[in-house]
Design a protein around this motif. Structure first.
Motif: not given
Length: 285
Positions: A242-245, A265-267, A274-275
């Motif tokens: 289980l990996h959160e990105h 895309w990321r903040l 934020l995940p």
């Protein structure tokens, strides 16, 4: 999307599958024509993989020779990508228009993929079991009202020792208000699964297109990360990854994000807040 206080055709008693299928049927051709799905590149480059599958290659491992099924496969770009990695794939979706585009993609690319039209909850009855791999990509689980029933479907499809591979939008992301002009991250929608759906009316879609659509009301549900994991454990699977990105393959929060070198895309500011997606793998005991 915008929340719809007056559901209209989405009023209680209307089958969610009828509404949601009409929305997906309406958008399938526009999705296939959009550069975001890169159908033309699939046809031109035999080595091309979808961004979603390519992102998870280090976690996916070797799938060559595996008998796999892609649930809620839409127009089949992830399905064909897994085929290109050597898996013997079947794609399943409830949208006939989406499968028309998926079959066209398979024909154009010479991919020996079977595409079957059925509701995901009916998959074991339609396909049987014994699969080595069940794959589900981003933006699938939010269309299902019961995550425990879905986990039962996954278990029924897999042979003992077979595995589920899932990349999905994070329930924290789905719970945010994505339209705020002040840039604040505000939780405004359900995080946990609820019996009643969130009813949306939204005339566009998530890809670049100038097409207009007529079927714009949908029913959706969120499922907390713990709910997903617990449902799979109770269905007889064991969690192996289980990996959160902090990223997603689409711009989920327009005006607040930047695209990285991998197409994710990321903040722009403090992305670690934020995940946005997660990758999960589980094996049937």
């Amino acid at each position: 999307m915008t929340d719809n206080d007056d559901p209209g055709p989405g009023r209680p008693g209307t089958d969610y599958r009828t509404l949601n299928r009409a929305s997906w049927d309406d958008r399938a051709a526009a999705h296939a024509a959009s550069p975001d799905y890169a159908v033309e590149r699939f046809a031109a480059d035999p080595a091309h993989l979808s961004e979603v599958v390519r992102f998870d290659l280090p976690r996916l491992g070797d799938v060559a020779g595996l008998r796999g099924v892609h649930l809620q496969c839409h127009i089949g770009t992830d399905t064909v990508s897994l085929h290109r990695l050597g898996a013997r794939m079947t794609g399943l979706d409830f949208s006939g228009a989406s499968l028309t585009q998926a079959r066209s993609l398979a024909d154009r690319t010479g991919a020996a993929v079977d595409f079957v039209q059925a509701d995901v909850y009916d998959a074991p009855d339609v396909l049987g079991g014994g699969f080595d791999l069940v794959y589900t990509g981003i933006g699938a689980l939010c269309w299902l009202p019961d995550i425990r029933r879905w986990a039962g479907v996954v278990a029924a499809l897999l042979r003992p020792g077979g595995r589920l591979f899932l990349r999905e939008g994070h329930p924290m992301l789905w719970a945010l208000d994505e339209t705020r002009p002040d840039g604040l991250l505000v939780v405004d929608q359900p995080y946990f699964e609820r019996t009643e759906p969130v009813v949306w009316t939204e005339g566009g879609t998530y890809v670049s297109t100038e097409a207009t659509f007529t079927h714009n009301t949908t029913h959706e549900w969120n499922h907390g990360l713990g709910e997903v994991v617990t449902a799979l454990l109770d269905a007889g699977l064991e969690l192996t990854m289980l990996h959160e990105h902090d990223s997603a393959p689409w711009d989920a929060l327009p005006g607040r994000q930047v695209r990285d070198a991998h197409g994710e895309w990321r903040l722009t500011e403090r992305p670690w807040r934020l995940p946005q997606t997660y990758t999960l793998q589980a094996r049937r005991r």
